[in-house]
Design a protein around this motif. Structure first.
Motif, short mmCIF file in Angstrom:
data_model
loop_
_atom_site.label_atom_id
_atom_site.label_comp_id
_atom_site.label_asym_id
_atom_site.label_seq_id
_atom_site.Cartn_x
_atom_site.Cartn_y
_atom_site.Cartn_z
N GLU A 14 0.86 -1.18 0.00
CA GLU A 14 0.00 0.00 0.00
C GLU A 14 0.90 1.23 0.00
OE1 GLU A 14 -2.66 -0.39 3.31
OE2 GLU A 14 -3.84 -1.93 2.30
N GLU A 15 1.04 1.82 -1.19
CA GLU A 15 1.98 2.93 -1.36
C GLU A 15 1.66 4.14 -0.50
OE1 GLU A 15 3.42 4.03 -5.23
OE2 GLU A 15 2.75 2.10 -6.04
N ASP A 16 0.38 4.37 -0.22
CA ASP A 16 0.02 5.52 0.60
C ASP A 16 0.47 5.35 2.05
OD1 ASP A 16 -1.95 3.46 0.71
OD2 ASP A 16 -3.40 4.84 1.61
N LYS A 17 0.66 4.10 2.50
CA LYS A 17 1.15 3.83 3.85
C LYS A 17 2.67 3.75 3.92
CE LYS A 17 -2.61 1.15 5.89
NZ LYS A 17 -2.92 -0.15 6.51
N LYS A 38 9.52 4.46 -2.66
CA LYS A 38 8.51 3.57 -2.10
C LYS A 38 8.85 2.12 -2.42
CE LYS A 38 5.57 6.85 -0.83
NZ LYS A 38 4.88 6.99 0.42
N ALA A 39 8.39 1.22 -1.57
CA ALA A 39 8.62 -0.20 -1.79
C ALA A 39 7.65 -0.74 -2.84
CB ALA A 39 8.44 -0.97 -0.49
N HIS A 40 8.14 -1.70 -3.61
CA HIS A 40 7.32 -2.39 -4.60
C HIS A 40 7.68 -3.86 -4.57
CE1 HIS A 40 5.81 1.21 -6.66
NE2 HIS A 40 6.95 1.74 -6.29
N ALA A 41 6.67 -4.69 -4.79
CA ALA A 41 6.92 -6.12 -4.93
C ALA A 41 7.40 -6.38 -6.36
CB ALA A 41 5.67 -6.92 -4.64
N LYS A 42 8.47 -7.12 -6.49
CA LYS A 42 8.97 -7.48 -7.83
C LYS A 42 7.99 -8.42 -8.52
CE LYS A 42 13.88 -7.07 -6.67
NZ LYS A 42 15.14 -7.83 -6.54
N VAL A 61 4.91 0.11 9.30
CA VAL A 61 3.62 0.79 9.11
C VAL A 61 2.57 -0.14 8.49
CG1 VAL A 61 4.58 3.10 9.00
CG2 VAL A 61 4.41 1.75 6.90
N GLN A 62 2.84 -1.43 8.50
CA GLN A 62 1.92 -2.46 7.97
C GLN A 62 1.45 -2.14 6.55
OE1 GLN A 62 0.94 -1.11 11.30
NE2 GLN A 62 2.51 -2.51 12.01
N ALA A 63 2.37 -1.72 5.69
CA ALA A 63 2.03 -1.40 4.31
C ALA A 63 2.05 -2.61 3.39
CB ALA A 63 3.01 -0.35 3.77
N ILE A 64 2.54 -3.76 3.88
CA ILE A 64 2.62 -4.97 3.07
C ILE A 64 1.52 -5.92 3.49
CG2 ILE A 64 4.02 -6.98 2.45
CD1 ILE A 64 6.48 -5.19 3.05
#
Length: 67
Positions: A14-17, A38-42, A61-64
């Motif tokens: 969740e990019e906003d988090k 920002k983090a991204h899943a490959k 921040v529990q973004a994943i």
């Protein structure tokens, strides 16, 4: 012989988090990367989880989300 059904695990960031701390990349560089701060899943879906759950747990921040 019965074949075992493999359920794919969906990986969402969740990019906003996301605060761009890079913890997921440090924990699981095989499937996470940083782009534009920002983090991204490959890979958005995997059949077998390796380090992805550790990255989910370690995200401050529990973004994943892995489902």
């Amino acid at each position: 012989m019965k074949r075992r059904l493999m359920m794919a695990h969906k990986i969402t960031v969740e990019e906003d988090k996301c605060i761009g701390c890079g913890a997921c990349v440090a924990t699981c560089p095989a499937n996470f990367e940083m782009k534009d701060g920002k983090a991204h899943a490959k890979t958005a879906e995997v059949e077998e989880l390796t380090c992805e759950k550790d990255a989910e747990t370690g995200c401050p921040v529990q973004a994943i989300i892995i489902s």
